[in-house]
Design a protein around this motif. Structure first.
Motif, PDB file in Angstrom:
ATOM      1  N   VAL A 231       6.618  -6.505  -0.106  1.00 14.86           N
ATOM      2  CA  VAL A 231       5.279  -6.946   0.300  1.00 14.86           C
ATOM      3  C   VAL A 231       5.118  -6.604   1.777  1.00 14.86           C
ATOM      4  CG1 VAL A 231       3.585  -8.797   0.226  1.00 14.86           C
ATOM      5  CG2 VAL A 231       5.542  -8.872  -1.325  1.00 14.86           C
ATOM      6  N   PRO A 232       4.682  -5.385   2.097  1.00 16.21           N
ATOM      7  CA  PRO A 232       4.673  -4.939   3.491  1.00 16.21           C
ATOM      8  C   PRO A 232       3.644  -5.665   4.342  1.00 16.21           C
ATOM      9  CG  PRO A 232       3.566  -3.343   2.085  1.00 16.21           C
ATOM     10  CD  PRO A 232       4.197  -4.359   1.170  1.00 16.21           C
ATOM     11  N   ALA A 272       8.901   4.050  -4.645  1.00 10.53           N
ATOM     12  CA  ALA A 272       7.679   4.728  -5.084  1.00 10.53           C
ATOM     13  C   ALA A 272       6.436   3.828  -5.022  1.00 10.53           C
ATOM     14  CB  ALA A 272       7.865   5.300  -6.484  1.00 10.53           C
ATOM     15  N   PRO A 273       6.501   2.549  -5.456  1.00 13.00           N
ATOM     16  CA  PRO A 273       5.306   1.699  -5.352  1.00 13.00           C
ATOM     17  C   PRO A 273       4.850   1.490  -3.908  1.00 13.00           C
ATOM     18  CG  PRO A 273       6.859   0.764  -6.911  1.00 13.00           C
ATOM     19  CD  PRO A 273       7.574   1.876  -6.207  1.00 13.00           C
ATOM     20  N   LEU A 274       5.805   1.438  -2.978  1.00 11.17           N
ATOM     21  CA  LEU A 274       5.459   1.264  -1.569  1.00 11.17           C
ATOM     22  C   LEU A 274       4.742   2.507  -1.053  1.00 11.17           C
ATOM     23  CD1 LEU A 274       5.851  -0.903   0.631  1.00 11.17           C
ATOM     24  CD2 LEU A 274       7.963   0.272   1.288  1.00 11.17           C
ATOM     25  N   ILE A 275       5.243   3.682  -1.417  1.00 15.52           N
ATOM     26  CA  ILE A 275       4.585   4.929  -1.023  1.00 15.52           C
ATOM     27  C   ILE A 275       3.187   4.997  -1.628  1.00 15.52           C
ATOM     28  CG2 ILE A 275       4.666   7.441  -1.274  1.00 15.52           C
ATOM     29  CD1 ILE A 275       7.711   7.246  -1.136  1.00 15.52           C
ATOM     30  N   HIS A 276       3.064   4.613  -2.887  1.00  8.16           N
ATOM     31  CA  HIS A 276       1.763   4.610  -3.560  1.00  8.16           C
ATOM     32  C   HIS A 276       0.774   3.713  -2.817  1.00  8.16           C
ATOM     33  CE1 HIS A 276      -1.203   3.191  -6.565  1.00  8.16           C
ATOM     34  NE2 HIS A 276      -1.098   4.411  -7.066  1.00  8.16           N
ATOM     35  N   TYR A 277       1.243   2.547  -2.384  1.00 10.79           N
ATOM     36  CA  TYR A 277       0.367   1.615  -1.668  1.00 10.79           C
ATOM     37  C   TYR A 277      -0.164   2.224  -0.382  1.00 10.79           C
ATOM     38  CZ  TYR A 277      -0.734  -2.243   1.527  1.00 10.79           C
ATOM     39  OH  TYR A 277      -1.347  -3.048   2.443  1.00 10.79           O
ATOM     40  N   LYS A 309      -0.288  -4.772  -8.144  1.00  8.96           N
ATOM     41  CA  LYS A 309       0.390  -5.052  -9.403  1.00  8.96           C
ATOM     42  C   LYS A 309       1.803  -4.471  -9.402  1.00  8.96           C
ATOM     43  CE  LYS A 309      -0.097  -4.328 -14.398  1.00  8.96           C
ATOM     44  NZ  LYS A 309      -0.960  -3.744 -15.465  1.00  8.96           N
ATOM     45  N   ARG A 310       1.942  -3.245  -8.885  1.00 14.49           N
ATOM     46  CA  ARG A 310       3.244  -2.578  -8.900  1.00 14.49           C
ATOM     47  C   ARG A 310       4.220  -3.217  -7.911  1.00 14.49           C
ATOM     48  NH1 ARG A 310       1.994   3.843  -8.737  1.00 14.49           N
ATOM     49  NH2 ARG A 310       4.284   3.898  -8.790  1.00 14.49           N
ATOM     50  N   LEU A 311       3.703  -3.737  -6.821  1.00 18.44           N
ATOM     51  CA  LEU A 311       4.581  -4.293  -5.788  1.00 18.44           C
ATOM     52  C   LEU A 311       4.994  -5.731  -6.077  1.00 18.44           C
ATOM     53  CD1 LEU A 311       2.933  -2.873  -2.543  1.00 18.44           C
ATOM     54  CD2 LEU A 311       5.255  -2.399  -3.333  1.00 18.44           C
ATOM     55  N   VAL A 312       4.048  -6.586  -6.460  1.00 18.43           N
ATOM     56  CA  VAL A 312       4.356  -8.011  -6.530  1.00 18.43           C
ATOM     57  C   VAL A 312       4.374  -8.565  -7.951  1.00 18.43           C
ATOM     58  CG1 VAL A 312       3.394  -8.350  -4.233  1.00 18.43           C
ATOM     59  CG2 VAL A 312       1.939  -8.767  -6.211  1.00 18.43           C
ATOM     60  N   GLY A 313       3.865  -7.813  -8.916  1.00 20.92           N
ATOM     61  CA  GLY A 313       3.924  -8.273 -10.298  1.00 20.92           C
ATOM     62  C   GLY A 313       3.295  -9.638 -10.497  1.00 20.92           C
ATOM     63  N   ASP A 314       4.036 -10.547 -11.124  1.00 24.02           N
ATOM     64  CA  ASP A 314       3.527 -11.880 -11.443  1.00 24.02           C
ATOM     65  C   ASP A 314       4.083 -12.962 -10.513  1.00 24.02           C
ATOM     66  OD1 ASP A 314       2.103 -10.864 -13.636  1.00 24.02           O
ATOM     67  OD2 ASP A 314       3.868 -11.015 -14.932  1.00 24.02           O
ATOM     68  N   ASP A 315       4.658 -12.560  -9.395  1.00 25.72           N
ATOM     69  CA  ASP A 315       5.244 -13.524  -8.458  1.00 25.72           C
ATOM     70  C   ASP A 315       4.128 -14.181  -7.651  1.00 25.72           C
ATOM     71  OD1 ASP A 315       6.402 -14.768  -6.202  1.00 25.72           O
ATOM     72  OD2 ASP A 315       8.119 -13.421  -6.225  1.00 25.72           O
ATOM     73  N   ARG A 320       0.240 -14.183  -3.106  1.00 23.23           N
ATOM     74  CA  ARG A 320      -0.504 -14.857  -2.036  1.00 23.23           C
ATOM     75  C   ARG A 320      -0.285 -14.146  -0.702  1.00 23.23           C
ATOM     76  NH1 ARG A 320       1.371 -19.493  -4.795  1.00 23.23           N
ATOM     77  NH2 ARG A 320       3.068 -19.766  -3.289  1.00 23.23           N
ATOM     78  N   PHE A 321       0.957 -13.755  -0.444  1.00 27.03           N
ATOM     79  CA  PHE A 321       1.251 -13.087   0.821  1.00 27.03           C
ATOM     80  C   PHE A 321       0.570 -11.724   0.879  1.00 27.03           C
ATOM     81  CE2 PHE A 321       3.920 -10.516   3.692  1.00 27.03           C
ATOM     82  CZ  PHE A 321       3.868 -11.318   4.821  1.00 27.03           C
TER      83      PHE A 321
END
Length: 340
Positions: A231-232, A272-277, A309-315, A320-321
């Motif tokens: 969660v950057p 990869a999800p971080l790069i996508h973001y 969705k790819r980074l944090v899913g259902d957490d 929230r962060f």
């Protein structure tokens, strides 16, 4: 609950060193506390030990130094700060007090200024905020309410009482914290030579202006600080340069294993999800600016739901962060692009 940071962490939850490779050990935050304090990495070199990052938890640092004496006879020579944020630098003074003047603290040259100023100011602001919240929290708790005015169950009231007590203890133990910056700064790259275990320190501007990537080539390992984070937080960062740093990691450094600033180690493919973001964020902001959009318009128009969705899913906590820091990420991208 009132407080969720490491001021409420119980003493029996102290972390211990775990072996990651032949030469590298890590002390990771428990998953549910991964945002509260930083991971710590230890590299065993031919004639000394190198530590990466200095968390806020003084009791943990004391235990870590004790554990290192059991693990190896080698002296600790270097402590590397991956960036200036307090959860990675507050422990500098504790390490120095325990290990003495033999310890050289290394960071990008900007940290020599940023740790004793920006990190210290953030910490003092946190102290002031908590001191202001405690009397209000106590008043609300007498009414069975949270700070926001929500009715608390009996269990929540008990939890809130414990949180307040833990926070008061934390405040009593942390009012005299001293922020010690690096004693050795570098500009773009610093190679700590060692025939057995070389370590390369590489500067990037990403999460902050002074991030350090700690590369251990012989172990195919990267200790990345918060440049790699599920969660950057870009509130002090540079999203476009951050994307460039991620591409450098993926295409040039190519580590097998990455130790992030928070959370469990990951494989290269998992960034990869971080790069996508950041690709999505930077491209949308750039296109919007080219089309004449204002910052306020961009705040409403930028859509990174797929990345979320790819980074944090259902957490829930991570969600929230992510939502809380997204407006700052859009603003930082806007400033970076418009100011050149």
């Amino acid at each position: 609950m009132l407080f969720c940071n490491n001021e409420t962490q119980a003493a029996d939850q102290l972390r211990r060193l775990e072996r990651l490779t032949d030469r590298v050990y890590v002390a990771l935050q428990p998953h549910d506390q991964r945002f509260d304090d930083c991971n710590v990495s230890v590299v065993l070199r031919s004639d000394h030990v190198l530590i990466v990052d200095a968390p806020t938890d003084h009791e943990f640092i004391q235990q870590l130094v004790t554990d290192l004496k059991i693990l190896t006879d080698l002296p600790v020579r270097y402590l590397v700060n991956t960036h200036w944020h307090g959860d990675h630098t507050q422990g500098n003074a504790t390490f120095r007090n325990l290990l003495g003047d033999q310890l050289t603290i290394i960071g990008h040259r900007s940290l020599i200024e940023d740790v004793p100023t920006r990190a210290a100011q953030d910490f003092n602001d946190r102290i002031a905020r908590l001191e202001a919240q405690i009397p209000l929290a106590k008043q609300q708790l007498e009414k069975g309410l949270s700070l926001s005015g929500r009715a608390l169950s009996l269990q929540e009231q008990a939890d809130q009482q414990d949180a307040i007590a833990n926070t008061e203890t934390w405040l009593a133990n942390n009012r005299d914290v001293v922020f010690l910056g690096p004693t050795l700064g570098y500009e773009q790259q610093l190679v700590l030579g060692d025939d057995t275990v070389p370590v390369h320190l590489i500067h990037v501007a990403a999460h902050t202006r002074g991030d350090t990537l700690v590369v251990v080539p012989g172990e195919n390992l990267l200790i990345a600080g918060d440049v790699i984070d599920e969660v950057p937080f870009a509130g002090h960062g540079f999203p476009r340069a951050w994307l460039q740093a991620l591409n450098k990691i993926q295409n040039e450094i190519k580590p097998t294993t990455i130790v992030p600033g928070h959370g469990a180690p990951v494989e290269l493919k998992e960034i990869a999800p971080l790069i996508h973001y950041f690709e999505s964020l930077v491209n949308q902001v750039s296109s919007g600016i080219a089309g004449g959009a204002s910052l306020d318009e961009l705040r409403s128009a930028v859509n990174v739901d797929e990345s979320r969705k790819r980074l944090v899913g259902d957490d829930p906590r991570a969600q929230r962060f992510f939502d809380a820091v997204l407006p700052e990420a859009i603003e930082r991208a806007y400033q970076e692009i418009t100011e050149g």
